[in-house]
Design a protein around this motif. Structure first.
Motif, PDB file in Angstrom:
ATOM      1  N   LEU A 193     -49.310  40.677  50.092  1.00  0.00           N
ATOM      2  CA  LEU A 193     -49.000  41.675  51.123  1.00  0.00           C
ATOM      3  C   LEU A 193     -49.610  41.296  52.470  1.00  0.00           C
ATOM      4  N   LEU A 194     -50.837  40.802  52.471  1.00  0.00           N
ATOM      5  CA  LEU A 194     -51.448  40.375  53.730  1.00  0.00           C
ATOM      6  C   LEU A 194     -50.689  39.199  54.337  1.00  0.00           C
ATOM      7  N   ALA A 195     -50.156  38.336  53.486  1.00  0.00           N
ATOM      8  CA  ALA A 195     -49.355  37.219  53.990  1.00  0.00           C
ATOM      9  C   ALA A 195     -48.092  37.733  54.677  1.00  0.00           C
ATOM     10  N   PHE A 196     -47.415  38.696  54.059  1.00  0.00           N
ATOM     11  CA  PHE A 196     -46.228  39.282  54.674  1.00  0.00           C
ATOM     12  C   PHE A 196     -46.574  39.984  55.989  1.00  0.00           C
ATOM     13  N   MET A 197     -47.708  40.681  56.014  1.00  0.00           N
ATOM     14  CA  MET A 197     -48.126  41.361  57.244  1.00  0.00           C
ATOM     15  C   MET A 197     -48.359  40.353  58.363  1.00  0.00           C
ATOM     16  N   SER A 198     -49.017  39.243  58.045  1.00  0.00           N
ATOM     17  CA  SER A 198     -49.246  38.204  59.046  1.00  0.00           C
ATOM     18  C   SER A 198     -47.921  37.676  59.584  1.00  0.00           C
ATOM     19  N   GLU A 199     -47.016  37.338  58.672  1.00  0.00           N
ATOM     20  CA  GLU A 199     -45.730  36.786  59.080  1.00  0.00           C
ATOM     21  C   GLU A 199     -44.913  37.790  59.876  1.00  0.00           C
ATOM     22  N   SER A 200     -45.030  39.076  59.558  1.00  0.00           N
ATOM     23  CA  SER A 200     -44.265  40.090  60.284  1.00  0.00           C
ATOM     24  C   SER A 200     -44.713  40.210  61.737  1.00  0.00           C
ATOM     25  N   LEU A 201     -45.909  39.707  62.044  1.00  0.00           N
ATOM     26  CA  LEU A 201     -46.427  39.693  63.421  1.00  0.00           C
ATOM     27  C   LEU A 201     -46.238  38.332  64.082  1.00  0.00           C
ATOM     28  N   GLY A 202     -45.513  37.437  63.416  1.00  0.00           N
ATOM     29  CA  GLY A 202     -45.293  36.101  63.961  1.00  0.00           C
ATOM     30  C   GLY A 202     -46.477  35.178  63.806  1.00  0.00           C
ATOM     31  N   PRO A 249     -42.869  55.526  53.600  1.00  0.00           N
ATOM     32  CA  PRO A 249     -41.755  54.654  53.194  1.00  0.00           C
ATOM     33  C   PRO A 249     -41.988  54.046  51.817  1.00  0.00           C
ATOM     34  N   VAL A 250     -40.910  53.806  51.108  1.00  0.00           N
ATOM     35  CA  VAL A 250     -40.937  53.095  49.830  1.00  0.00           C
ATOM     36  C   VAL A 250     -40.200  51.777  50.034  1.00  0.00           C
ATOM     37  N   ILE A 251     -40.899  50.667  49.830  1.00  0.00           N
ATOM     38  CA  ILE A 251     -40.348  49.335  50.118  1.00  0.00           C
ATOM     39  C   ILE A 251     -40.165  48.570  48.808  1.00  0.00           C
ATOM     40  N   ASP A 252     -38.952  48.118  48.578  1.00  0.00           N
ATOM     41  CA  ASP A 252     -38.633  47.301  47.417  1.00  0.00           C
ATOM     42  C   ASP A 252     -38.996  45.852  47.735  1.00  0.00           C
ATOM     43  N   LEU A 253     -39.937  45.279  46.987  1.00  0.00           N
ATOM     44  CA  LEU A 253     -40.355  43.893  47.223  1.00  0.00           C
ATOM     45  C   LEU A 253     -39.475  42.875  46.496  1.00  0.00           C
ATOM     46  N   PHE A 254     -38.543  43.372  45.679  1.00  0.00           N
ATOM     47  CA  PHE A 254     -37.593  42.492  44.980  1.00  0.00           C
ATOM     48  C   PHE A 254     -38.298  41.375  44.216  1.00  0.00           C
ATOM     49  N   GLY A 255     -39.474  41.693  43.666  1.00  0.00           N
ATOM     50  CA  GLY A 255     -40.187  40.675  42.911  1.00  0.00           C
ATOM     51  C   GLY A 255     -40.543  39.459  43.737  1.00  0.00           C
ATOM     52  N   PHE A 256     -40.651  39.636  45.060  1.00  0.00           N
ATOM     53  CA  PHE A 256     -40.968  38.553  46.004  1.00  0.00           C
ATOM     54  C   PHE A 256     -39.906  37.443  45.960  1.00  0.00           C
ATOM     55  N   ASP A 257     -38.668  37.846  45.744  1.00  0.00           N
ATOM     56  CA  ASP A 257     -37.538  36.908  45.791  1.00  0.00           C
ATOM     57  C   ASP A 257     -37.375  36.402  47.219  1.00  0.00           C
ATOM     58  N   PRO A 258     -37.428  35.086  47.457  1.00  0.00           N
ATOM     59  CA  PRO A 258     -37.320  34.549  48.830  1.00  0.00           C
ATOM     60  C   PRO A 258     -36.065  34.993  49.568  1.00  0.00           C
ATOM     61  N   ASP A 259     -35.007  35.304  48.860  1.00  0.00           N
ATOM     62  CA  ASP A 259     -33.765  35.733  49.510  1.00  0.00           C
ATOM     63  C   ASP A 259     -33.928  37.052  50.249  1.00  0.00           C
ATOM     64  N   HIS A 260     -34.963  37.801  49.905  1.00  0.00           N
ATOM     65  CA  HIS A 260     -35.168  39.127  50.517  1.00  0.00           C
ATOM     66  C   HIS A 260     -36.371  39.167  51.451  1.00  0.00           C
ATOM     67  N   TRP A 261     -37.028  38.028  51.657  1.00  0.00           N
ATOM     68  CA  TRP A 261     -38.271  38.042  52.431  1.00  0.00           C
ATOM     69  C   TRP A 261     -38.080  38.576  53.851  1.00  0.00           C
ATOM     70  N   GLY A 262     -36.990  38.234  54.485  1.00  0.00           N
ATOM     71  CA  GLY A 262     -36.765  38.702  55.857  1.00  0.00           C
ATOM     72  C   GLY A 262     -36.702  40.214  55.933  1.00  0.00           C
ATOM     73  N   ASP A 263     -35.944  40.830  55.018  1.00  0.00           N
ATOM     74  CA  ASP A 263     -35.828  42.292  55.004  1.00  0.00           C
ATOM     75  C   ASP A 263     -37.166  42.935  54.666  1.00  0.00           C
ATOM     76  N   VAL A 264     -37.885  42.361  53.702  1.00  0.00           N
ATOM     77  CA  VAL A 264     -39.176  42.929  53.301  1.00  0.00           C
ATOM     78  C   VAL A 264     -40.167  42.877  54.461  1.00  0.00           C
ATOM     79  N   ARG A 265     -40.235  41.754  55.147  1.00  0.00           N
ATOM     80  CA  ARG A 265     -41.157  41.633  56.287  1.00  0.00           C
ATOM     81  C   ARG A 265     -40.835  42.658  57.363  1.00  0.00           C
ATOM     82  N   ARG A 266     -39.547  42.844  57.610  1.00  0.00           N
ATOM     83  CA  ARG A 266     -39.127  43.791  58.653  1.00  0.00           C
ATOM     84  C   ARG A 266     -39.518  45.225  58.274  1.00  0.00           C
ATOM     85  N   GLU A 267     -39.219  45.619  57.045  1.00  0.00           N
ATOM     86  CA  GLU A 267     -39.555  46.979  56.600  1.00  0.00           C
ATOM     87  C   GLU A 267     -41.066  47.172  56.552  1.00  0.00           C
TER      88      GLU A 267
END
Length: 355
Positions: free
Chosen positions: A185-194, A50-68
């Motif tokens: 990235l590790l922060a997003f991974m943690s959050e994606s697991l709750g 997969p290729v994931i767009d991080l959107f420059g870590f824009d908070p408006d996209h954090w939910g989608d980024v975490r999910r992907e």
């Protein structure tokens, strides 16, 4: 198996003699050989990580980024990221100085930075990580330069090439940017697991970072050898950039899938300690590099590992009665010793920790 590090003939030196055959010590067993095919315009290129767009870590996209990101970590253990915040010109400069060291420096200059013999995973210019005293060790078709970059107490740029002139400056800037991206990235991974955003990073501790520039010369018989044999990385997270030559492959559902080179993207590879910390929710990626008959290939891998003294075990929040711990606790230094003793083949080192 006793393992030592020797001082072999450099693969680049072999390749420059234009051999018609691969020396026997580079020939893989039949079951490990890659299936090399000539790409056609009809080939399906959609089957890649997969290729994931991080959107420059824009908070408006954090939910989608975490999910992907969570889905990619669960299904692949590897993915590519774009809009990652690392300056694109820095990616190009890192590739440029790495290639210049291998292509433009005379061999006598490269050998002045040779890894000291008898020490596994030592800093410097080398061609093999492991050498068995038996005659059955198969060598990889690559040369490399490994830099110890973090913590700062390990960082000594005088041990790195001084050609091209900006080499050391580029590596320092690149090291710092890769550390920042790995933490995000590790922060997003943690959050994606709750989990709290700092959970995985806290379990890993301060990064021990190495940057390895790998050079894969053209190979006369790429169907018989590998640039880098199948393995999963030992540490927490690996960030890798490629040039425009195919070579990196990830194992998915028993099939080797090519990671299509994207010049502005960074490949993210989950390593074994993250699999342990996430209690198997996320899996480290088994990967390898194949050789190319006509073109040299360059990649730059940045490894982020725990300190050797860190004890790694599944995060308590991910262990329940219905989902018990899948791995026993390990001292990271002991895991590294096991990896270098047994060899990197496949994922057998982490498999030995499964309960």
């Amino acid at each position: 198996m006793e393992v030592v590090v020797g001082e072999p003939t450099r693969v680049q030196t072999l390749a420059e003699k234009n051999p018609t055959q691969v020396p026997p010590e580079y020939i893989q067993a039949p079951e490990n050989r890659p299936q090399i095919k000539i790409p056609t315009t009809e080939d399906d290129t959609s089957s890649t990580v997969p290729v994931i767009d991080l959107f420059g870590f824009d908070p408006d996209h954090w939910g989608d980024v975490r999910r992907e990101l969570g889905q990619a970590c669960k299904e692949w253990g590897a993915f590519q990221v774009t809009n990652h915040g690392v300056p694109i010109h820095l990616l190009h400069r890192m590739r440029s100085v790495g290639l210049s060291f291998f292509k433009d420096s005379p061999m006598s200059h490269k050998l002045s930075y040779a890894c000291p013999p008898g020490s596994a995973a030592s800093e410097g210019y080398g061609s093999r990580m492991l050498v068995s005293t038996s005659n059955d060790t198969v060598l990889d078709w690559r040369d490399y330069f490994d830099h110890h970059t973090l913590p700062l107490s390990r960082r000594n740029p005088s041990r790195w090439p001084d050609f091209p002139p900006n080499y050391r400056e580029v590596v320092v800037e690149y090291s710092d940017c890769m550390k920042a991206l790995a933490q995000k990235l590790l922060a997003f991974m943690s959050e994606s697991l709750g989990l709290p955003s700092s959970c995985i990073q806290d379990a890993v501790g301060d990064f021990y970072q190495n940057i390895t520039v790998s050079y894969y010369p053209p190979c006369p018989q790429p169907e018989l050898t590998l640039g880098l044999q199948s393995h999963s990385d030992m540490g927490a997270i690996t960030l890798l950039i490629q040039d425009d030559v195919d070579g990196l492959q990830v194992l998915k559902d028993g099939e080797w899938v090519m990671v299509q080179p994207l010049s502005d993207a960074i490949v993210v590879i989950l390593a074994d300690q993250t699999e342990i910390i996430t209690n198997g929710n996320y899996r480290s990626a088994q990967h390898r590099a194949i050789a190319n008959a006509n073109k040299a290939r360059l990649s730059v891998a940045t490894f982020h590992d725990p300190a050797k003294t860190m004890k790694i075990s599944p995060a308590s929040a991910l262990v329940t009665e219905s989902f018990p711990p899948r791995y026993c606790q390990i001292v990271y230094g002991e895991y590294v010793s096991s990896w270098y003793t047994k060899g990197p083949e496949g994922k057998r080192n982490i498999d030995a920790l499964m309960l």
